[in-house]
Scaffold this motif. Structure first.
Motif, PDB file in Angstrom:
ATOM      1  N   TRP A  20       0.597  -0.510  -0.116  1.00 32.88           N
ATOM      2  CA  TRP A  20      -0.165  -0.183  -0.188  1.00 32.88           C
ATOM      3  C   TRP A  20       0.890   1.361   0.011  1.00 32.88           C
ATOM      4  CZ3 TRP A  20      -4.000   1.616  -1.810  1.00 32.88           C
ATOM      5  CH2 TRP A  20      -4.656   2.926  -1.482  1.00 32.88           C
ATOM      6  N   LYS A  21       2.127   1.249   1.030  1.00 35.83           N
ATOM      7  CA  LYS A  21       3.124   1.852   0.901  1.00 35.83           C
ATOM      8  C   LYS A  21       3.533   2.701  -0.617  1.00 35.83           C
ATOM      9  CE  LYS A  21       3.234   2.810   5.661  1.00 35.83           C
ATOM     10  NZ  LYS A  21       4.591   1.826   7.300  1.00 35.83           N
ATOM     11  N   TYR A  22       3.729   1.452  -1.125  1.00 30.62           N
ATOM     12  CA  TYR A  22       4.358   1.898  -2.530  1.00 30.62           C
ATOM     13  C   TYR A  22       3.301   2.312  -3.733  1.00 30.62           C
ATOM     14  CZ  TYR A  22       9.014  -0.131  -1.347  1.00 30.62           C
ATOM     15  OH  TYR A  22       9.937  -0.552  -0.663  1.00 30.62           O
ATOM     16  N   ILE A  23       2.212   1.283  -3.548  1.00 34.31           N
ATOM     17  CA  ILE A  23       0.501   2.088  -4.206  1.00 34.31           C
ATOM     18  C   ILE A  23       0.924   3.327  -4.419  1.00 34.31           C
ATOM     19  CG2 ILE A  23      -1.252   2.080  -4.925  1.00 34.31           C
ATOM     20  CD1 ILE A  23      -0.363  -1.293  -4.320  1.00 34.31           C
ATOM     21  N   VAL A  24       0.845   3.959  -2.763  1.00 37.45           N
ATOM     22  CA  VAL A  24       0.184   5.621  -3.079  1.00 37.45           C
ATOM     23  C   VAL A  24       1.023   6.111  -2.900  1.00 37.45           C
ATOM     24  CG1 VAL A  24      -1.708   5.328  -1.481  1.00 37.45           C
ATOM     25  CG2 VAL A  24       0.632   5.561  -0.351  1.00 37.45           C
ATOM     26  N   SER A  25       2.572   5.918  -3.067  1.00 41.59           N
ATOM     27  CA  SER A  25       3.836   7.291  -2.653  1.00 41.59           C
ATOM     28  C   SER A  25       3.842   7.678  -4.123  1.00 41.59           C
ATOM     29  CB  SER A  25       5.382   6.060  -2.552  1.00 41.59           C
ATOM     30  OG  SER A  25       6.122   6.574  -2.509  1.00 41.59           O
ATOM     31  N   ASP A  56      -9.429 -18.590  -5.410  1.00 40.00           N
ATOM     32  CA  ASP A  56      -7.821 -18.848  -6.253  1.00 40.00           C
ATOM     33  C   ASP A  56      -7.255 -17.052  -6.879  1.00 40.00           C
ATOM     34  OD1 ASP A  56     -10.527 -18.022  -7.450  1.00 40.00           O
ATOM     35  OD2 ASP A  56      -9.751 -18.481  -9.908  1.00 40.00           O
ATOM     36  N   ASP A  57      -8.838 -15.886  -6.832  1.00 37.48           N
ATOM     37  CA  ASP A  57      -8.762 -14.687  -6.880  1.00 37.48           C
ATOM     38  C   ASP A  57      -7.377 -14.082  -5.535  1.00 37.48           C
ATOM     39  OD1 ASP A  57      -9.930 -15.306  -8.840  1.00 37.48           O
ATOM     40  OD2 ASP A  57     -12.128 -13.813  -7.988  1.00 37.48           O
ATOM     41  N   ILE A  58      -7.919 -14.260  -4.457  1.00 37.11           N
ATOM     42  CA  ILE A  58      -6.735 -13.919  -3.478  1.00 37.11           C
ATOM     43  C   ILE A  58      -5.444 -13.899  -3.483  1.00 37.11           C
ATOM     44  CG2 ILE A  58      -7.102 -14.123  -1.153  1.00 37.11           C
ATOM     45  CD1 ILE A  58      -9.879 -13.631  -0.535  1.00 37.11           C
ATOM     46  N   GLY A  59      -5.283 -15.804  -3.876  1.00 32.70           N
ATOM     47  CA  GLY A  59      -4.318 -16.346  -4.049  1.00 32.70           C
ATOM     48  C   GLY A  59      -2.864 -15.672  -4.816  1.00 32.70           C
ATOM     49  N   VAL A  60      -4.007 -15.213  -6.201  1.00 30.23           N
ATOM     50  CA  VAL A  60      -3.112 -14.557  -7.064  1.00 30.23           C
ATOM     51  C   VAL A  60      -2.652 -13.413  -6.321  1.00 30.23           C
ATOM     52  CG1 VAL A  60      -3.388 -13.563  -9.687  1.00 30.23           C
ATOM     53  CG2 VAL A  60      -3.814 -16.081  -9.043  1.00 30.23           C
ATOM     54  N   THR A  61      -3.506 -12.576  -6.227  1.00 32.42           N
ATOM     55  CA  THR A  61      -3.276 -11.128  -5.883  1.00 32.42           C
ATOM     56  C   THR A  61      -1.871 -10.988  -4.587  1.00 32.42           C
ATOM     57  OG1 THR A  61      -5.913 -10.263  -6.102  1.00 32.42           O
ATOM     58  CG2 THR A  61      -4.276  -9.353  -4.800  1.00 32.42           C
ATOM     59  N   MET A  62      -2.043 -11.971  -4.131  1.00 36.99           N
ATOM     60  CA  MET A  62      -1.106 -12.398  -2.773  1.00 36.99           C
ATOM     61  C   MET A  62       0.326 -12.837  -3.362  1.00 36.99           C
ATOM     62  SD  MET A  62      -3.327 -13.751   0.330  1.00 36.99           S
ATOM     63  CE  MET A  62      -1.558 -14.178   1.653  1.00 36.99           C
ATOM     64  N   LEU A  63       0.158 -13.479  -4.174  1.00 43.01           N
ATOM     65  CA  LEU A  63       1.761 -13.707  -4.914  1.00 43.01           C
ATOM     66  C   LEU A  63       2.153 -12.823  -5.553  1.00 43.01           C
ATOM     67  CD1 LEU A  63       0.880 -17.368  -6.611  1.00 43.01           C
ATOM     68  CD2 LEU A  63       2.487 -16.298  -4.435  1.00 43.01           C
ATOM     69  N   LEU A  64       1.313 -11.740  -6.543  1.00 39.25           N
ATOM     70  CA  LEU A  64       1.893 -10.481  -7.455  1.00 39.25           C
ATOM     71  C   LEU A  64       2.269  -9.989  -6.198  1.00 39.25           C
ATOM     72  CD1 LEU A  64      -1.035 -10.875 -10.388  1.00 39.25           C
ATOM     73  CD2 LEU A  64       1.248 -10.774 -10.267  1.00 39.25           C
ATOM     74  N   MET A  65       1.480  -9.165  -4.704  1.00 40.15           N
ATOM     75  CA  MET A  65       1.567  -8.439  -4.196  1.00 40.15           C
ATOM     76  C   MET A  65       3.064  -8.909  -3.542  1.00 40.15           C
ATOM     77  SD  MET A  65      -0.425  -7.484  -0.674  1.00 40.15           S
ATOM     78  CE  MET A  65      -1.671  -7.723  -1.954  1.00 40.15           C
ATOM     79  N   GLY A  66       3.363 -10.244  -3.100  1.00 37.65           N
ATOM     80  CA  GLY A  66       4.942 -10.242  -3.402  1.00 37.65           C
ATOM     81  C   GLY A  66       6.015 -10.089  -3.867  1.00 37.65           C
ATOM     82  N   TRP A  67       5.624 -10.049  -5.245  1.00 37.82           N
ATOM     83  CA  TRP A  67       6.520  -9.808  -6.282  1.00 37.82           C
ATOM     84  C   TRP A  67       6.408  -8.243  -6.216  1.00 37.82           C
ATOM     85  CZ3 TRP A  67       4.646  -7.056 -10.616  1.00 37.82           C
ATOM     86  CH2 TRP A  67       5.773  -7.085 -11.500  1.00 37.82           C
ATOM     87  N   PHE A  68       5.909  -7.635  -6.085  1.00 38.77           N
ATOM     88  CA  PHE A  68       5.571  -6.116  -6.381  1.00 38.77           C
ATOM     89  C   PHE A  68       6.372  -5.617  -5.417  1.00 38.77           C
ATOM     90  CE2 PHE A  68       3.289  -1.996  -5.205  1.00 38.77           C
ATOM     91  CZ  PHE A  68       4.227  -1.032  -6.220  1.00 38.77           C
ATOM     92  N   VAL A  69       5.872  -5.965  -3.736  1.00 39.78           N
ATOM     93  CA  VAL A  69       7.382  -5.672  -3.179  1.00 39.78           C
ATOM     94  C   VAL A  69       8.763  -5.865  -3.365  1.00 39.78           C
ATOM     95  CG1 VAL A  69       7.174  -5.498  -0.553  1.00 39.78           C
ATOM     96  CG2 VAL A  69       4.752  -5.535  -0.904  1.00 39.78           C
ATOM     97  N   SER A  70       8.682  -7.288  -3.904  1.00 40.67           N
ATOM     98  CA  SER A  70      10.418  -7.071  -3.513  1.00 40.67           C
ATOM     99  C   SER A  70      10.901  -6.249  -4.587  1.00 40.67           C
ATOM    100  CB  SER A  70      10.554  -8.560  -3.905  1.00 40.67           C
ATOM    101  OG  SER A  70       9.786  -9.327  -5.428  1.00 40.67           O
ATOM    102  N   ARG A  71      10.111  -6.430  -5.700  1.00 38.73           N
ATOM    103  CA  ARG A  71      10.378  -5.783  -7.102  1.00 38.73           C
ATOM    104  C   ARG A  71      10.941  -3.965  -6.704  1.00 38.73           C
ATOM    105  NH1 ARG A  71       8.771  -2.767 -11.332  1.00 38.73           N
ATOM    106  NH2 ARG A  71      10.087  -2.839 -13.495  1.00 38.73           N
ATOM    107  N   MET A  72       9.553  -3.704  -6.069  1.00 41.71           N
ATOM    108  CA  MET A  72       9.754  -1.907  -5.430  1.00 41.71           C
ATOM    109  C   MET A  72      10.615  -1.391  -4.591  1.00 41.71           C
ATOM    110  SD  MET A  72       7.309  -0.020  -7.345  1.00 41.71           S
ATOM    111  CE  MET A  72       8.221  -1.313  -8.225  1.00 41.71           C
TER     112      MET A  72
END
Length: 83
Positions: A20-25, A56-72
């Motif tokens: 959330w912090k990366y999205i609103v930054s 399945d939607d929540i699982g994919v979202t959580m995996l993408l969230m983990g990828w997004f935070v590590s990339r940022m």
């Protein structure tokens, strides 16, 4: 992520807090924000294989969230929040 990190409550709280912090930054580029939000929104809106089963939607979202935070964290080390 390794299995130990995937099952770690501390890791997931770090991911939820920082995504959330990366999205609103304002320092994170809009393209980087859209790289995470567009696939997640499309995955939630478009019909999928298991209608009325959001697991399945929540699982994919959580995996993408983990990828997004590590990339940022790698791309914007200045914004990295201490664990």
């Amino acid at each position: 992520m390794k299995l130990k990190k995937i099952l770690s409550f501390k890791q997931w709280s770090h991911i939820f807090r920082n995504s959330w912090k990366y999205i609103v930054s304002p320092q994170v580029a809009t393209g980087d924000k859209l790289l995470f939000t567009i696939p997640v929104i499309l995955y939630w809106v478009l019909p999928d294989f298991l209608p009325f089963m959001p697991i399945d939607d929540i699982g994919v979202t959580m995996l993408l969230m983990g990828w997004f935070v590590s990339r940022m964290e790698r791309k914007y080390p200045v914004l990295k929040v201490l664990r």
